[in-house]
Design a protein around this motif. Structure first.
Motif, PDB file in Angstrom:
ATOM      1  N   LEU A  75       0.860  -1.172   0.000  1.00  0.00           N
ATOM      2  CA  LEU A  75       0.000   0.000   0.000  1.00  0.00           C
ATOM      3  C   LEU A  75       0.896   1.221   0.000  1.00  0.00           C
ATOM      4  N   ASP A  76       0.492   2.239  -0.760  1.00  0.00           N
ATOM      5  CA  ASP A  76       1.386   3.381  -0.811  1.00  0.00           C
ATOM      6  C   ASP A  76       1.123   4.398   0.291  1.00  0.00           C
ATOM      7  N   LYS A  77       1.237   3.930   1.538  1.00  0.00           N
ATOM      8  CA  LYS A  77       1.220   4.865   2.662  1.00  0.00           C
ATOM      9  C   LYS A  77       2.670   5.049   3.050  1.00  0.00           C
ATOM     10  N   SER A  78       3.056   6.274   3.243  1.00  0.00           N
ATOM     11  CA  SER A  78       4.488   6.484   3.426  1.00  0.00           C
ATOM     12  C   SER A  78       4.978   6.042   4.797  1.00  0.00           C
ATOM     13  N   ASN A  79       4.070   5.717   5.694  1.00  0.00           N
ATOM     14  CA  ASN A  79       4.531   5.242   7.005  1.00  0.00           C
ATOM     15  C   ASN A  79       4.567   3.715   7.097  1.00  0.00           C
ATOM     16  N   ILE A  80       4.399   3.062   5.994  1.00  0.00           N
ATOM     17  CA  ILE A  80       4.343   1.601   6.050  1.00  0.00           C
ATOM     18  C   ILE A  80       5.694   1.012   5.678  1.00  0.00           C
ATOM     19  N   ILE A  81       6.361   0.464   6.648  1.00  0.00           N
ATOM     20  CA  ILE A  81       7.652  -0.142   6.342  1.00  0.00           C
ATOM     21  C   ILE A  81       7.488  -1.490   5.651  1.00  0.00           C
ATOM     22  N   MET A  82       6.294  -2.060   5.821  1.00  0.00           N
ATOM     23  CA  MET A  82       6.075  -3.400   5.265  1.00  0.00           C
ATOM     24  C   MET A  82       6.360  -3.444   3.769  1.00  0.00           C
ATOM     25  N   SER A  83       5.943  -2.393   3.066  1.00  0.00           N
ATOM     26  CA  SER A  83       6.059  -2.433   1.610  1.00  0.00           C
ATOM     27  C   SER A  83       7.510  -2.330   1.156  1.00  0.00           C
ATOM     28  N   LEU A  84       8.406  -2.015   2.077  1.00  0.00           N
ATOM     29  CA  LEU A  84       9.806  -1.929   1.693  1.00  0.00           C
ATOM     30  C   LEU A  84      10.444  -3.296   1.517  1.00  0.00           C
TER      31      LEU A  84
END
Lengths: 421, 421
Positions: free
Chosen positions: B375-384
């Motif tokens: 998900l393109d939420k900038s606080n989500i480290i998961m997507s990294l």
């Protein structure tokens, strides 16, 4: 006079090796040392993320119910009773028409359920008390990052066997993995054989060449994710080689030798395997280069007899040794990644056997293209420098035209594939 | 109340940084430690390869002139006067109708100019003396690898700034580079700022989160080819931060801080740069995430103030810090490799500014495809964790349809590009 060897297809050779896989082992390393290692367990969320409701923007935490009637013509005023940054916790309970000035990342104060962004609030003071007012309403939960929104405690986030990249490092830190369970690096023993070999620092002598294979293979071992234990070079003398090989087998997880596997008059590896009573899985593969690659099984260990020819040695390592290393690193995709690419140039050479050509894959307009990285002489180490792939040309072809689609194995890629043939 | 910042385009920001590049330094490391480092000088052939004429096959070295009349009906006989393997040198001079049995890689004996492959020769003995005979002629130079055929002394084989791979390792060894000139790894100092930060090993507390950014950035620094010197985390207190930053600048080549660069009430980096009298190159970039990235120049050093937001921090590092590191590693292509890929899914979000979306590039039938890795939420480290690329969505678009061609920056690729914008 000739030893007759029975060549087997590459896929069959790989299969025979993979049947003898040795289980991987786990160790813990500090998170600071875990980059580039392979996870030995699933990475599990040890808490919700975020683990408290928090503000995603700078602004004011309010009770949404107090904003219901706010509009352009009806601004609503809030008394600002506290001021918190990330990491601070307000000890105030927010009541009717009160707000807390809150910075990005800070925990929502008790009673609040929405955040008014700084830029939509008008701020001022009355008798030394800070106030702010707004001209629109906010819904319950508006501009709040809720507990567990990104990850829920117990969730499996990254699978065992995954290479730890910077993003996974961040996750390990967030979930408190001070010590990270990673796959132990298998220890790969390495001998170079050949009376012609000089050490790197030795001056050249007539008929002798510097030992480059063991440095090349050491780097390939490192690229595959294992540790190398180099035992030096051996002359082409049966007894010396036999004792040396026998001596080190117990100290390593796998043993790689370069040279001595052909049918030349001074190639002793086949005899060494015989005297050891090792089970030879195969001693000829229907491929070029590397047809004389010999793999044996002895006392629970695999012995890889790679060709002394640099290119054959390189290819033999990537096809046969790499997957067994990767398997011990717990990956489900231990083989080189295989993709399609368009051949950029004619390859006129006939291929009686499957040919693996050291190649350079480029990308052009989103499509993979490939061309050989050097002349395809198997004794040329030069062509290895620019190689980022091996192009697979099927056996039984009379050369291949530019523009044809071919399979390529990507050497610098960490994705891997489950089964390449 | 608001500080007004003037956003500049990404390309301009990168350009401003690259103007301040600090020259790279060279050091020598042992060849055994050179894998994965960057060459600080061109790799030059220190000798011809091969450096003597040699046999590429097992067989018999002969004088071609003696074979001229050989045919099916007219076999020609040779006396075998010596027997050499690779690394051995025959001290015999080959005369009329004499031959030397020779193994792959061995030096051609004096007088010989062709190699008869083992399988086309008939071997036998007469009165204890070995002989062989052939039924075809051989041309001068047939089956001989000539001196200098693969490389000539003095030739530049690999350019300065190239990452050392296994093939280059082999070449370094072959040319006697016991010590290899490589680029020194720039030392990148790192501070994490934020009162909310806990160490990895600390238990969670209300309102606090574990410091994941510094672990992520440390891995990114390593991936870029530099060394990290982590100085710990700093609370959001002006004096503490100021002294800490001032104190370490002299000890590092670059300084990266995470957090404290926004316009929040506890964001002190802008004031710290001011008090240091550092020249701020920019403090706002027309991009998402990472718009508040601030870069300053002080006393010959660059100070990178990255956002405390994990995604913004990640992107800011790759766009702005990586190229300056790579430039110090002597590469001509310091920026992330940019390629075209086909978007796999709709991306409905409007982009007022250029958006960099953490993405996964896959290859399908030889073509690059891309989809967001979370998900393109900038606080989500998961997507990294799953990101191997950054997709570039140009500013001013109202979302992009599946099937569109987009630019992607490849994060795990070592190829690089000269200028990405």
């Amino acid at each position: 006079m000739f030893e007759r060897r029975q060549p087997i297809p590459i896929g069959e050779a790989v299969k025979k090796i993979m049947e003898y896989q040795i289980p991987g082992k786990m160790e813990y390393v500090l998170i600071e040392e875990s980059y580039g290692r392979f996870l030995a367990e699933d990475l599990i969320a040890t808490c919700d993320v975020p683990h408290f409701d928090r503000a995603p923007y700078d602004g004011f935490a309010v009770r949404s119910i107090d904003t219901t009637n706010a509009s352009q013509s009806n601004p609503i005023e809030f008394e600002v009773i506290d001021h918190i940054g990330a990491g601070m916790v307000s000890n105030k309970v927010v009541k009717d028409n009160q707000a807390v000035r809150i910075m990005t990342g800070a925990m929502m104060p008790e009673g609040t359920d929405a955040v008014v962004m700084l830029e939509v609030a008008k701020t001022y003071e009355k008798n030394g008390t800070p106030y702010m007012s707004i001209k629109r309403s906010f819904k319950k939960g508006e501009n709040v990052s809720f507990r567990g929104e990104d990850a829920t405690k117990g969730e499996i986030l990254v699978k065992k066997g995954t290479l730890i990249n910077p993003g996974i490092q961040a996750m390990l830190a967030a979930f408190g993995y001070k010590k990270v369970p990673v796959a132990q690096k298998p220890i790969v023993g390495l001998f170079a054989t050949g009376t012609e070999l000089l050490e790197v620092e030795e001056p050249l002598l007539p008929g002798k060449i510097r030992n480059s294979n063991s440095h090349m293979i050491a780097a390939q071992i490192e690229r595959a994710g294992a540790s190398v234990q180099y035992f030096g070079k051996l002359p082409d003398e049966f007894d010396t080689c036999f004792e040396a090989v026998k001596d080190v087998i117990g100290k390593v997880d796998l043993l790689v030798t370069t040279g001595g596997v052909s049918v030349g008059d001074f190639d002793y590896l086949p005899e060494i395997y015989k005297k050891l009573n090792a089970e030879v899985l195969f001693n000829k593969v229907a491929m070029r280069p590397g047809s004389v690659t010999t793999v044996a099984h002895y006392n629970g260990k695999l012995l890889f007899g790679l060709s002394g020819n640099p290119s054959a040695c390189y290819v033999g390592f990537e096809l046969f040794v790499r997957p067994i290393i990767r398997k011990q690193l717990f990956t489900e995709k231990p083989h080189l990644r295989k993709e399609k690419a368009k051949l950029d140039v004619d390859f006129p050479k006939a291929n009686p056997f499957t040919r693996l050509v050291r190649s350079t894959v480029t990308i052009d307009g989103g499509r993979l293209r490939v061309s050989p990285s050097g002349l395809d002489k198997s004794n040329i180490i030069m062509s290895l420098a620019g190689a980022n792939s091996l192009m697979i040309l099927p056996g039984g072809t009379r050369g291949i035209q530019a523009g044809s689609e071919v399979d390529v194995l990507l050497l610098e890629d960490q994705t891997g594939s489950e089964w390449p043939w």
